[in-house]
Enzyme design. Structure first.
Site, mmCIF file in Angstrom:
data_model
loop_
_atom_site.group_PDB
_atom_site.id
_atom_site.type_symbol
_atom_site.label_atom_id
_atom_site.label_comp_id
_atom_site.label_asym_id
_atom_site.label_seq_id
_atom_site.Cartn_x
_atom_site.Cartn_y
_atom_site.Cartn_z
ATOM 1 N N ARG A 98 -9.901 -10.928 -24.311
ATOM 2 C CA ARG A 98 -9.254 -9.627 -24.122
ATOM 3 C C ARG A 98 -7.726 -9.713 -24.082
ATOM 4 N NH1 ARG A 98 -11.616 -5.116 -21.529
ATOM 5 N NH2 ARG A 98 -9.778 -5.012 -20.222
ATOM 6 N N ARG A 110 0.799 -12.338 -29.015
ATOM 7 C CA ARG A 110 1.575 -11.684 -30.082
ATOM 8 C C ARG A 110 2.752 -12.526 -30.570
ATOM 9 N NH1 ARG A 110 1.436 -5.897 -26.949
ATOM 10 N NH2 ARG A 110 -0.805 -5.635 -27.149
ATOM 11 N N ARG A 156 -16.450 -7.880 -7.788
ATOM 12 C CA ARG A 156 -15.180 -8.108 -7.107
ATOM 13 C C ARG A 156 -14.732 -6.765 -6.551
ATOM 14 N NH1 ARG A 156 -13.653 -12.567 -5.266
ATOM 15 N NH2 ARG A 156 -11.429 -12.119 -5.519
ATOM 16 N N ARG A 189 -0.828 -7.498 -8.196
ATOM 17 C CA ARG A 189 0.107 -6.603 -8.883
ATOM 18 C C ARG A 189 0.693 -5.601 -7.893
ATOM 19 N NH1 ARG A 189 -3.584 -3.591 -13.454
ATOM 20 N NH2 ARG A 189 -5.306 -3.229 -12.023
ATOM 21 N N GLU A 224 -1.857 -4.666 -4.809
ATOM 22 C CA GLU A 224 -3.296 -4.797 -5.079
ATOM 23 C C GLU A 224 -3.761 -6.208 -4.726
ATOM 24 O OE1 GLU A 224 -4.608 -3.440 -8.999
ATOM 25 O OE2 GLU A 224 -6.061 -5.072 -9.065
ATOM 26 N N TYR A 255 -18.470 -3.219 -17.137
ATOM 27 C CA TYR A 255 -17.106 -2.698 -17.126
ATOM 28 C C TYR A 255 -16.934 -1.752 -18.311
ATOM 29 C CZ TYR A 255 -12.234 -1.844 -17.097
ATOM 30 O OH TYR A 255 -11.044 -1.161 -17.062
ATOM 31 N N ASP A 288 -14.077 0.969 -19.911
ATOM 32 C CA ASP A 288 -12.862 1.771 -19.845
ATOM 33 C C ASP A 288 -13.301 3.237 -19.843
ATOM 34 O OD1 ASP A 288 -10.675 0.078 -19.602
ATOM 35 O OD2 ASP A 288 -10.670 -0.415 -21.734
HETATM 36 P P1 FAD Z 1 -17.320 5.913 -11.072
HETATM 37 O O1 FAD Z 1 -15.953 6.395 -11.343
HETATM 38 O O2 FAD Z 1 -17.475 4.767 -10.153
HETATM 39 O O3 FAD Z 1 -18.174 7.142 -10.520
HETATM 40 C C1 FAD Z 1 -19.440 6.960 -9.903
HETATM 41 C C2 FAD Z 1 -19.531 7.959 -8.777
HETATM 42 O O4 FAD Z 1 -20.878 7.912 -8.244
HETATM 43 C C3 FAD Z 1 -18.595 7.653 -7.616
HETATM 44 O O5 FAD Z 1 -17.743 8.755 -7.363
HETATM 45 C C4 FAD Z 1 -19.547 7.395 -6.445
HETATM 46 O O6 FAD Z 1 -19.054 7.883 -5.199
HETATM 47 C C5 FAD Z 1 -20.792 8.148 -6.865
HETATM 48 N N1 FAD Z 1 -22.000 7.650 -6.207
HETATM 49 C C6 FAD Z 1 -22.426 6.366 -6.134
HETATM 50 N N2 FAD Z 1 -23.562 6.286 -5.413
HETATM 51 C C7 FAD Z 1 -23.844 7.551 -5.012
HETATM 52 C C8 FAD Z 1 -24.893 8.110 -4.219
HETATM 53 N N3 FAD Z 1 -25.836 7.353 -3.660
HETATM 54 N N4 FAD Z 1 -24.886 9.438 -3.984
HETATM 55 C C9 FAD Z 1 -23.906 10.228 -4.514
HETATM 56 N N5 FAD Z 1 -22.890 9.735 -5.257
HETATM 57 C C10 FAD Z 1 -22.865 8.419 -5.514
HETATM 58 N N6 FAD Z 1 -10.255 2.560 -17.487
HETATM 59 C C11 FAD Z 1 -9.345 2.949 -18.393
HETATM 60 O O7 FAD Z 1 -9.722 3.517 -19.441
HETATM 61 N N7 FAD Z 1 -8.004 2.765 -18.190
HETATM 62 C C12 FAD Z 1 -7.519 2.140 -17.082
HETATM 63 O O8 FAD Z 1 -6.308 1.965 -16.946
HETATM 64 C C13 FAD Z 1 -8.452 1.697 -16.099
HETATM 65 N N8 FAD Z 1 -8.023 1.101 -14.975
HETATM 66 C C14 FAD Z 1 -8.948 0.623 -14.085
HETATM 67 C C15 FAD Z 1 -8.469 -0.042 -12.966
HETATM 68 C C16 FAD Z 1 -9.373 -0.571 -12.061
HETATM 69 C C17 FAD Z 1 -8.867 -1.298 -10.851
HETATM 70 C C18 FAD Z 1 -10.767 -0.466 -12.315
HETATM 71 C C19 FAD Z 1 -11.759 -1.118 -11.408
HETATM 72 C C20 FAD Z 1 -11.242 0.250 -13.390
HETATM 73 C C21 FAD Z 1 -10.330 0.800 -14.306
HETATM 74 N N9 FAD Z 1 -10.762 1.522 -15.405
HETATM 75 C C22 FAD Z 1 -9.849 1.940 -16.344
HETATM 76 C C23 FAD Z 1 -12.209 1.832 -15.613
HETATM 77 C C24 FAD Z 1 -12.604 3.207 -14.992
HETATM 78 O O9 FAD Z 1 -12.408 3.148 -13.595
HETATM 79 C C25 FAD Z 1 -14.090 3.485 -15.324
HETATM 80 O O10 FAD Z 1 -14.226 3.671 -16.719
HETATM 81 C C26 FAD Z 1 -14.640 4.753 -14.684
HETATM 82 O O11 FAD Z 1 -14.421 4.775 -13.302
HETATM 83 C C27 FAD Z 1 -16.144 4.847 -14.940
HETATM 84 O O12 FAD Z 1 -16.614 6.070 -14.406
HETATM 85 P P2 FAD Z 1 -18.076 6.237 -13.843
HETATM 86 O O13 FAD Z 1 -18.283 7.697 -13.698
HETATM 87 O O14 FAD Z 1 -19.046 5.477 -14.682
HETATM 88 O O15 FAD Z 1 -18.070 5.508 -12.420
#
Ligand code: FAD
Length: 377
Positions: A176, A180, A254, A285, A308, A356, A358
């Site tokens: 990943r 460059r 993690r 960071r 962080e 993971y 995005d």
């Molecule tokens: P989530 O956002 O985790 O949503 C799941 C939801 O389910 C949560 O709100 C949780 O509370 C809820 N839930 C879980 N269990 C229950 C339950 N039992 N009852 C009710 N609700 C529940 N992507 C990018 O494109 N650009 C970036 O710059 C980027 N930066 C990131 C930085 C970090 C540190 C991390 C870890 C990820 C990053 N990502 C980034 C990835 C991005 O966070 C994910 O793509 C996104 O959060 C995925 O969304 P999701 O809905 O699948 O999961």
């Protein structure tokens, strides 16, 4: 829960996309629940009251995609600003562009190479070790950039991020990190990039703003699971192992801890994300959120940062990055087998798939799921 036909568990970007498609494509009601007190999942942001700066609650989130379909879908609900992400790394008190580019090399070695000279120079560095078939992350990194750049920019950061010696990590992890030969320092090369113009919360409010969508916060799925009618389809975006009460063991993650500060200066580091590669600096960071919106004016004279820290995950902590060991993959197989036996329950998103994603990939996966599955319920 009587009459509930579509229950979306989780108001993250996956759950919001699915709810919108149920309402628009099927013309049916969707109930979205989240155990947190906010929508947006890990993409959530809030306004810091002291400065008026929009702060990302779970780490800096920059939207970027090559997918026209995802871009068009989200642009129904928000415009994006023109932010282009750049990452700077501090090592031994000096700053360098990341990923490694011509500025990084020239500045690090105190030389002035031209692009066409880089390949031979780096080849001479990596040849010092003669690694032809890298077996782990350390060997892979050295085979790409040589030992000196590896020790400066990969080793310490990786040790802090994964709490693991790079020799014990899989070589594939750093495919990943592009390397460059130019001064190009945009972190992402995707055609469509930016930050939601009015912030992430407005984006998610608008996706959920549909007469057929109801949202309930502070609502845990496991507390209402037994009250659901049989015919209710469940779109579960929580952790898959938790759904099955960890019957095949925990999948490992993690976690992260963010230490927020309001700094008493108008600009703390001149960029949105500064990596720290030195092993003796405990954080990986520092985020400075105001730089994500250069079009906004911060007149407070102060700025918000967060340090962080990467941590081992245990139940009760926020899961951030899947560790994905061999054992995890075997467990996940078993959970997917359980999932396939569930009628009317779909496991989606980063937690439901233990993957993971995005943001754009999460939206695309949700849209494609809806294309193929919604009409079959
Ligand atoms: P989530 O956002 O985790 O949503 C799941 C939801 O389910 C949560 O709100 C949780 O509370 C809820 N839930 C879980 N269990 C229950 C339950 N039992 N009852 C009710 N609700 C529940 N992507 C990018 O494109 N650009 C970036 O710059 C980027 N930066 C990131 C930085 C970090 C540190 C991390 C870890 C990820 C990053 N990502 C980034 C990835 C991005 O966070 C994910 O793509 C996104 O959060 C995925 O969304 P999701 O809905 O699948 O999961």
């Amino acid at each position: 829960m009587e009459g509930c036909r579509h229950l979306v568990v989780g108001a993250g970007i996956t759950g919001c996309t699915i709810a919108r498609q149920i309402a628009e494509e099927l013309g049916e009601k969707a109930l979205v629940i989240d155990r947190r007190d906010h929508i947006g999942g890990n993409c959530h942001s809030h306004i810091n009251e002291d400065t008026g700066v929009e702060v990302h609650s779970y780490g800096t989130h920059i939207f970027h995609t090559k997918e026209r379909r995802v871009w068009d879908f989200l642009n129904q609900f928000t415009e994006f600003n023109s932010y282009r992400h750049k990452v700077v790394t501090t090592y031994e008190g000096r700053t360098f562009h990341m990923p490694v580019n011509l500025q990084t090399i020239n500045s690090f070695f105190g030389i002035s190479l031209k692009p066409h000279e880089v390949e031979d120079f780096i080849a001479s560095k990596s040849a010092e070790e003669d690694i032809t078939d890298p077996q782990n992350l350390e060997e892979k990194a050295i085979s790409i950039i040589g030992r000196e750049l590896y020790e400066a920019f990969v080793k310490g950061y990786t040790l802090k991020q994964w709490e693991c010696d790079p020799k014990e990590l899989d070589a594939s992890i750093i495919t990943r990190l592009p390397f460059r030969h130019t001064f190009e320092c945009d972190y992402f090369t995707d055609r469509y990039q930016g930050l939601p113009w009015d912030g992430y919360t407005k984006l998610f409010e608008r996706i959920l703003d549909h007469e057929l969508i109801e949202t309930r916060l502070n609502t845990d799925f496991f507390e209402l699971k037994d009250t659901l009618p049989q015919e209710c389809a469940i779109y579960y975006t929580g952790p898959i192992d938790k759904y099955f009460d960890y019957c095949h063991g925990e999948l490992t993650w993690r976690s992260l801890r963010f230490e927020y500060r309001v700094e008493d200066v108008p600009d703390y580091q001149g960029t949105s994300v500064m990596n720290y590669a030195d092993i003796d600096v405990p954080y990986t960071r520092i985020h400075e959120y105001q730089h994500l919106h250069p079009e906004r004016e911060n007149t407070s004279g102060r700025t918000v940062t967060s340090r962080e820290f990467s941590m081992k995950w245990k139940q009760g902590d926020e899961p951030y990055y899947p560790v994905n060991t061999d054992e995890d993959r075997k467990r996940l197989e078993r959970y997917f087998e359980e999932a396939a036996k569930q009628e009317n329950v779909h496991f989606l998103g980063r937690l439901g798939q233990y993957k993971y994603y995005d943001m754009d990939k999460a939206v695309l996966a949700a849209l494609e799921f809806c294309d193929s599955k919604l009409n079959n319920n």
